[in-house]
Design a protein around this motif. Sequence first.
Motif, PDB file in Angstrom:
ATOM      1  N   ALA A   1      41.182  47.184  37.474  1.00 35.05           N
ATOM      2  CA  ALA A   1      41.732  46.021  36.774  1.00 35.05           C
ATOM      3  C   ALA A   1      40.712  44.894  36.707  1.00 35.05           C
ATOM      4  N   LEU A   2      40.000  44.683  37.805  1.00 35.95           N
ATOM      5  CA  LEU A   2      38.982  43.642  37.818  1.00 35.95           C
ATOM      6  C   LEU A   2      37.840  43.962  36.865  1.00 35.95           C
ATOM      7  N   LEU A   3      37.386  45.207  36.880  1.00 29.64           N
ATOM      8  CA  LEU A   3      36.262  45.580  36.024  1.00 29.64           C
ATOM      9  C   LEU A   3      36.605  45.441  34.553  1.00 29.64           C
ATOM     10  N   SER A   4      37.878  45.571  34.223  1.00 26.19           N
ATOM     11  CA  SER A   4      38.279  45.412  32.818  1.00 26.19           C
ATOM     12  C   SER A   4      38.081  43.972  32.339  1.00 26.19           C
ATOM     13  N   LEU A   5      37.964  43.035  33.281  1.00 26.48           N
ATOM     14  CA  LEU A   5      37.781  41.627  32.917  1.00 26.48           C
ATOM     15  C   LEU A   5      36.331  41.274  32.601  1.00 26.48           C
ATOM     16  N   VAL A   6      35.393  42.140  32.980  1.00 26.84           N
ATOM     17  CA  VAL A   6      33.977  41.801  32.849  1.00 26.84           C
ATOM     18  C   VAL A   6      33.632  41.401  31.424  1.00 26.84           C
ATOM     19  N   GLU A   7      34.043  42.223  30.465  1.00 29.05           N
ATOM     20  CA  GLU A   7      33.742  41.913  29.066  1.00 29.05           C
ATOM     21  C   GLU A   7      34.715  40.888  28.487  1.00 29.05           C
ATOM     22  N   GLN A   8      35.973  40.925  28.927  1.00 26.93           N
ATOM     23  CA  GLN A   8      36.982  40.050  28.344  1.00 26.93           C
ATOM     24  C   GLN A   8      36.768  38.590  28.709  1.00 26.93           C
ATOM     25  N   ASP A   9      36.516  38.330  29.993  1.00 28.61           N
ATOM     26  CA  ASP A   9      36.397  36.943  30.447  1.00 28.61           C
ATOM     27  C   ASP A   9      35.580  36.934  31.733  1.00 28.61           C
ATOM     28  N   TRP A  10      34.276  36.689  31.608  1.00 32.67           N
ATOM     29  CA  TRP A  10      33.374  36.743  32.753  1.00 32.67           C
ATOM     30  C   TRP A  10      33.746  35.715  33.820  1.00 32.67           C
ATOM     31  N   GLY A  11      34.148  34.527  33.409  1.00 27.83           N
ATOM     32  CA  GLY A  11      34.542  33.509  34.370  1.00 27.83           C
ATOM     33  C   GLY A  11      35.777  33.910  35.151  1.00 27.83           C
ATOM     34  N   LEU A  12      36.764  34.488  34.459  1.00 31.47           N
ATOM     35  CA  LEU A  12      37.977  34.937  35.126  1.00 31.47           C
ATOM     36  C   LEU A  12      37.661  36.071  36.093  1.00 31.47           C
ATOM     37  N   PHE A  13      36.756  36.964  35.700  1.00 28.88           N
ATOM     38  CA  PHE A  13      36.349  38.038  36.604  1.00 28.88           C
ATOM     39  C   PHE A  13      35.774  37.451  37.887  1.00 28.88           C
ATOM     40  N   ALA A  14      34.904  36.462  37.763  1.00 23.72           N
ATOM     41  CA  ALA A  14      34.285  35.858  38.949  1.00 23.72           C
ATOM     42  C   ALA A  14      35.334  35.253  39.872  1.00 23.72           C
ATOM     43  N   ASP A  15      36.290  34.530  39.284  1.00 26.88           N
ATOM     44  CA  ASP A  15      37.346  33.918  40.097  1.00 26.88           C
ATOM     45  C   ASP A  15      38.190  34.984  40.783  1.00 26.88           C
ATOM     46  N   ALA A  16      38.572  36.015  40.028  1.00 26.23           N
ATOM     47  CA  ALA A  16      39.430  37.064  40.574  1.00 26.23           C
ATOM     48  C   ALA A  16      38.701  37.880  41.639  1.00 26.23           C
ATOM     49  N   ALA A  17      37.423  38.167  41.418  1.00 27.36           N
ATOM     50  CA  ALA A  17      36.656  38.937  42.389  1.00 27.36           C
ATOM     51  C   ALA A  17      36.529  38.179  43.700  1.00 27.36           C
ATOM     52  N   ALA A  18      36.357  36.872  43.613  1.00 25.86           N
ATOM     53  CA  ALA A  18      36.187  36.067  44.824  1.00 25.86           C
ATOM     54  C   ALA A  18      37.473  35.923  45.617  1.00 25.86           C
ATOM     55  N   THR A  19      38.599  35.832  44.927  1.00 26.36           N
ATOM     56  CA  THR A  19      39.857  35.534  45.619  1.00 26.36           C
ATOM     57  C   THR A  19      40.736  36.774  45.792  1.00 26.36           C
ATOM     58  N   ALA A  20      41.198  37.340  44.691  1.00 25.14           N
ATOM     59  CA  ALA A  20      42.149  38.453  44.774  1.00 25.14           C
ATOM     60  C   ALA A  20      41.531  39.687  45.414  1.00 25.14           C
ATOM     61  N   TRP A  21      40.242  39.922  45.166  1.00 19.98           N
ATOM     62  CA  TRP A  21      39.607  41.153  45.640  1.00 19.98           C
ATOM     63  C   TRP A  21      38.930  40.957  46.988  1.00 19.98           C
ATOM     64  N   LEU A  22      38.035  39.977  47.089  1.00 18.41           N
ATOM     65  CA  LEU A  22      37.261  39.806  48.304  1.00 18.41           C
ATOM     66  C   LEU A  22      37.934  38.912  49.336  1.00 18.41           C
ATOM     67  N   GLY A  23      39.003  38.221  48.945  1.00 18.10           N
ATOM     68  CA  GLY A  23      39.773  37.483  49.927  1.00 18.10           C
ATOM     69  C   GLY A  23      39.260  36.100  50.267  1.00 18.10           C
ATOM     70  N   TRP A  24      38.339  35.565  49.476  1.00 18.99           N
ATOM     71  CA  TRP A  24      37.819  34.224  49.745  1.00 18.99           C
ATOM     72  C   TRP A  24      38.789  33.206  49.153  1.00 18.99           C
ATOM     73  N   ASP A  25      39.934  33.025  49.821  1.00 14.08           N
ATOM     74  CA  ASP A  25      40.977  32.186  49.245  1.00 14.08           C
ATOM     75  C   ASP A  25      41.016  30.772  49.811  1.00 14.08           C
ATOM     76  N   ALA A  26      40.087  30.451  50.689  1.00 17.96           N
ATOM     77  CA  ALA A  26      40.086  29.121  51.294  1.00 17.96           C
ATOM     78  C   ALA A  26      39.002  28.267  50.660  1.00 17.96           C
ATOM     79  N   ALA A  27      39.372  27.085  50.169  1.00 14.06           N
ATOM     80  CA  ALA A  27      38.371  26.160  49.633  1.00 14.06           C
ATOM     81  C   ALA A  27      37.602  25.565  50.809  1.00 14.06           C
ATOM     82  N   PRO A  28      36.287  25.318  50.661  1.00 13.02           N
ATOM     83  CA  PRO A  28      35.519  25.515  49.430  1.00 13.02           C
ATOM     84  C   PRO A  28      34.930  26.917  49.279  1.00 13.02           C
ATOM     85  N   SER A  29      35.177  27.823  50.245  1.00 15.09           N
ATOM     86  CA  SER A  29      34.543  29.142  50.186  1.00 15.09           C
ATOM     87  C   SER A  29      34.873  29.878  48.898  1.00 15.09           C
TER      88      SER A  29
END
Length: 345
Positions: free
Chosen positions: A144-172
């Motif tokens: 699901a994340l990889l499908s975002l690469v072409e559609q919306d690179w910025g959204l992919f970056a946000d989703a990869a950092a939070t939903a996938w890798l778990g970096w959900d605490a600001a500012p990390s």
Amino acid sequence: MEDLRFARTDDGVTLGFQVFGQGPALVWMPSLSNILAQWRIPAVRAAYLGLSKHLTVVLYDGRGTGSSDRRVDLDDLGVDAHLRDLRAVLDHAGLQRATLLGYYHSVATAIAFAAREPERVERLVLFGGAPRMREAMLPAQTQALLSLVEQDWGLFADAAATAWLGWDAAPSGRFTAEAFRTATSAPVAKAWFEAAREIDVTAELARVRAPALVLHRQSAEQIPVEVARRMAAALPDARLVELPGSTPTLFMENPAADLKLVTDFVTHGRVNRPSTAPTTLTPRETDVLRLLAAGDSNTEIARQLGIAVHTVERHLANLYRKIGARGRTDAVAYALRMTEFRHPG
């Protein structure tokens, strides 16, 4: 932050790299990376500095990413290209021999280099990837994340950092998303992932002579533990450590234990398994477990806590892994054994 140096591969690609610390050399190999931006992530910076107390740490950006050449041949991003990058960095850093930390995408590259140039590899630390990269990319969440690469690179970056890798605490989370976003462009990332699907170094596992430490910490929605178990079993001299927790990163969920584990292995070849007790649940996981032990359904837990049902399910998956539960029955039994979850009377 350490000064940036530059290496040049034998096919003419310029790579940015850094060397810092003291002690045996550890090359932290990249996936999609931007080492300059990664220094701004508090947990990553702490990991770099923690490792450098006992090790000489080498970081670099692979071709097409970060401070390295962005204009690269998109048809040449397979394992041989990544081997050229690693070899160039080792040569320019003056390292004849080092331990390789293969992280996600670079696990296969580390294995291939150890098999092909054993005299240059002291040890291997492998986390988050697979010799057959397609296996590490199969989970539905990853697709699901990889499908975002072409559609919306910025959204992919946000989703990869939070939903996938778990970096959900600001500012990390914010800094991690920015590191992803600035690591490369969508076309290069697309080519990277397409090339990764074809990488398969399983035939080279048996030729690796370096001692290997295979680490696993992922939830079931990410890379299945069976992938790490098969990899460790196929390596001639490997130890598998299944780390407690479910955040698919090193040096964040239990940074002190992760640093000691890696440092001890790199410096002395020792593998001291981290203690899993007492189990540390987050406050929200504690709330979910208490309600679960009271007999509430997922829907009832969601209503009482004011969160979505799928969020309850995510918390349950995380706490199941932390306490070693196979399902609700095991979790309730665990809760009943713990004083803090028992109901009075």
